[in-house]
Motif scaffolding. Structure first.
Motif, short mmCIF file in Angstrom:
data_model
loop_
_atom_site.label_atom_id
_atom_site.label_comp_id
_atom_site.label_asym_id
_atom_site.label_seq_id
_atom_site.Cartn_x
_atom_site.Cartn_y
_atom_site.Cartn_z
N GLY A 14 0.78 -0.95 0.30
CA GLY A 14 0.10 -0.24 -0.02
C GLY A 14 0.90 1.64 0.18
N PHE A 15 2.14 1.49 0.62
CA PHE A 15 3.01 2.29 0.06
C PHE A 15 2.59 3.00 -1.66
CE2 PHE A 15 4.65 -0.27 3.56
CZ PHE A 15 4.64 0.91 4.23
N LEU A 16 2.44 4.56 -1.72
CA LEU A 16 2.75 4.71 -2.98
C LEU A 16 4.03 4.83 -3.90
CD1 LEU A 16 -0.25 7.49 -1.92
CD2 LEU A 16 -0.38 5.42 -3.35
N SER A 17 4.69 5.23 -3.31
CA SER A 17 6.55 5.44 -3.40
C SER A 17 7.46 5.26 -2.54
CB SER A 17 6.63 6.22 -3.97
OG SER A 17 6.31 6.94 -2.87
N ILE A 18 8.96 4.71 -3.05
CA ILE A 18 10.14 4.45 -2.08
C ILE A 18 9.56 5.17 -1.26
CG2 ILE A 18 12.16 3.80 -2.03
CD1 ILE A 18 11.94 2.14 -4.43
N GLU A 19 9.74 6.55 -1.53
CA GLU A 19 9.93 8.21 -0.55
C GLU A 19 8.69 7.80 0.77
OE1 GLU A 19 9.87 8.14 -4.22
OE2 GLU A 19 11.69 8.99 -4.08
N ASP A 20 7.58 7.40 0.52
CA ASP A 20 6.61 6.75 1.78
C ASP A 20 7.06 5.77 2.34
OD1 ASP A 20 4.93 8.86 0.48
OD2 ASP A 20 3.90 7.30 -0.72
N PHE A 21 8.20 5.39 1.60
CA PHE A 21 8.09 3.50 2.87
C PHE A 21 9.33 4.01 3.79
CE2 PHE A 21 11.24 -0.21 3.45
CZ PHE A 21 9.63 -1.54 4.15
N MET A 22 10.39 4.94 3.14
CA MET A 22 11.78 5.78 3.27
C MET A 22 11.35 6.04 4.70
SD MET A 22 13.32 6.84 -0.01
CE MET A 22 15.23 8.25 0.79
N LYS A 23 9.89 7.56 4.55
CA LYS A 23 9.44 8.28 5.61
C LYS A 23 9.42 7.43 6.62
CE LYS A 23 8.70 11.96 2.53
NZ LYS A 23 7.30 12.36 2.81
N TYR A 24 9.00 5.93 6.60
CA TYR A 24 7.78 4.85 7.16
C TYR A 24 8.82 3.98 8.17
CZ TYR A 24 4.82 0.65 9.12
OH TYR A 24 4.18 -0.03 10.01
N GLY A 26 12.54 5.40 8.31
CA GLY A 26 13.69 6.35 8.94
C GLY A 26 15.37 6.00 8.16
N VAL A 27 15.08 6.20 7.11
CA VAL A 27 16.05 5.92 6.43
C VAL A 27 16.02 7.00 4.82
CG1 VAL A 27 15.88 3.08 6.44
CG2 VAL A 27 15.01 3.76 3.92
N THR A 28 17.31 7.06 4.32
CA THR A 28 17.66 7.71 3.53
C THR A 28 18.08 7.90 2.34
OG1 THR A 28 20.07 8.00 3.84
CG2 THR A 28 19.02 9.31 5.68
N SER A 29 17.85 8.89 0.69
CA SER A 29 17.77 8.31 -0.08
C SER A 29 19.47 7.53 -0.90
CB SER A 29 17.75 10.11 -1.33
OG SER A 29 16.10 10.37 -0.66
N SER A 30 20.54 8.04 -0.11
CA SER A 30 21.72 7.46 -0.20
C SER A 30 21.41 5.82 0.62
CB SER A 30 22.71 8.17 1.03
OG SER A 30 22.41 8.08 1.85
N ASP A 31 21.16 5.79 1.36
CA ASP A 31 20.80 4.44 1.80
C ASP A 31 20.02 3.20 0.40
OD1 ASP A 31 21.75 4.69 3.85
OD2 ASP A 31 20.18 5.16 5.16
N VAL A 32 18.81 4.57 -0.13
CA VAL A 32 18.55 2.69 -1.10
C VAL A 32 19.08 3.26 -2.71
CG1 VAL A 32 15.97 3.36 -2.33
CG2 VAL A 32 16.22 4.10 0.08
N PRO A 42 19.33 -4.84 2.88
CA PRO A 42 19.85 -5.57 4.00
C PRO A 42 18.70 -5.82 5.08
CG PRO A 42 19.59 -3.02 4.03
CD PRO A 42 18.68 -2.85 3.26
N TYR A 43 19.40 -7.38 5.04
CA TYR A 43 17.51 -7.72 6.35
C TYR A 43 17.15 -7.31 6.92
CZ TYR A 43 16.18 -11.96 8.53
OH TYR A 43 15.79 -13.00 9.32
N THR A 44 17.20 -6.09 7.64
CA THR A 44 16.32 -5.86 8.57
C THR A 44 15.30 -4.84 7.67
OG1 THR A 44 17.70 -3.65 8.19
CG2 THR A 44 18.36 -5.61 10.74
N VAL A 45 15.42 -4.45 6.94
CA VAL A 45 14.67 -3.87 6.12
C VAL A 45 13.68 -5.37 5.22
CG1 VAL A 45 14.12 -2.78 4.14
CG2 VAL A 45 15.46 -1.59 5.47
#
Length: 307
Positions: A14-24, A26-32, A42-45
């Motif tokens: 149900g996430f409309l974009s990767i950015e929405d999941f990033m906010k959910y 708490g990761v950064t654009s550089s991580d993605v 990563p395994y945690t993700v």
């Protein structure tokens, strides 16, 4: 989880974009971007995605197996550490008993039963010098020699005798155990950096001199001493377990020396060409648990052969 599978999964959640999941999470654009380059998240993700999906079985990951494997030695160390307070109490009590018998009652006041001044700080300072002399620190002599690590460990045990005595002079057994207990949990290095070991050992001298000259308060000095001592043990490859084993051995040897004329100058320290310290280490190396009484018997047998 592959990055392409990850993108598909978050849309199904149900996430409309990767950015929405990033906010959910708490990761950064550089991580993605890094995940995309490696085509792996990563395994945690992947675990978060898995939990959000409500799936029954956990996803497999070799990285997790590696983490678990790395944690096993620490788990063993923590299990072993449960016995440390008892071992510390035993050592402090043995040291007090040795000081009582050697120096007389009320040695904590700084004078022994013969009226001789007791200076534990100077003792530590001198033992540090002996420790350093067991390493090839001289730029003009034996520059390629190997350090005598066995003797360095013995010198650390000697420093421990004097440090415990100083702690007992300033506090008491329960307080001493409390002050030291949290510093005993460490993993001794296997590959010793000799230059670093010498520098860290010297800091023990600096602390003793700072207290002696009034440039450091005694109680804060004790805490600095304890922290620095166990750091030195760690980088010298001396585990707490072997420190305790050596301490019992050296404490027993010290009492044996006193009982056999050490103060009077009649004690023989070289036993058929080998120093008594070396003989003691060889004996305790064969003992799983060091027994004070059995070690005394073995020392007596060995000493009788060199008279």
């Amino acid at each position: 989880m592959l990055y392409k599978d990850f993108k598909t999964s978050i849309k199904s959640l149900g996430f409309l974009s990767i950015e929405d999941f990033m906010k959910y999470i708490g990761v950064t654009s550089s991580d993605v971007l890094e995940w995309e380059e490696k085509d792996e998240v990563p395994y945690t993700v992947s675990l978060i995605v898995h939990l959000l999906k409500g799936e029954g079985e956990l996803p497999n990951n070799t990285a997790l197996d590696s983490v678990v494997e790395e944690c096993l030695p620490l788990a063993s160390l923590l299990e072993e550490a449960s016995s440390f307070p008892h071992k510390l109490e035993e050592m402090f009590l043995l040291q007090k008993e040795l000081n009582d018998s050697t120096n007389g009652k009320n040695w904590e006041l700084g004078v022994n039963k013969f009226g001789k001044e007791i200076n534990w700080l100077r003792c530590i300072h001198m033992e540090v010098a002996e420790l350093i002399d067991s390493a090839p620190w001289k730029h003009w002599k034996n520059i390629s020699a190997d350090p005598d690590m066995k003797n360095i460990h013995v010198e650390l045990v000697d420093i421990w005798h004097f440090l415990m005595s100083y702690i007992l002079q300033e506090t008491n057994v329960p307080k001493g155990v409390s002050l030291v207990n949290t510093h005993c949990i460490y993993e001794a290095v296997e590959d010793v950096d000799v230059k670093l070991m010498i520098k860290e050992s010297e800091k023990l001298s600096y602390i003793s001199l700072a207290i002696e000259t009034g440039n450091m308060p005694s109680f804060s000095g004790i805490e600095r001493f304890i922290d620095q001592f166990f750091r030195t043990c760690k980088i010298s490859g001396l585990s707490f377990t072997w420190l305790q084993k050596l301490y019992i051995g050296k404490n027993c040897l010290n009492k044996f020396r006193q009982d056999n004329g050490y103060k009077e100058g009649t004690y023989i320290k070289e036993w058929n060409g080998r120093e008594d310290n070396v003989v003691m280490i060889e004996i305790i190396d064969t003992m799983e648990n060091v027994s004070f009484d059995i070690l005394t018997e073995e020392l007596t047998k060995a000493y009788s052969k060199c008279k």
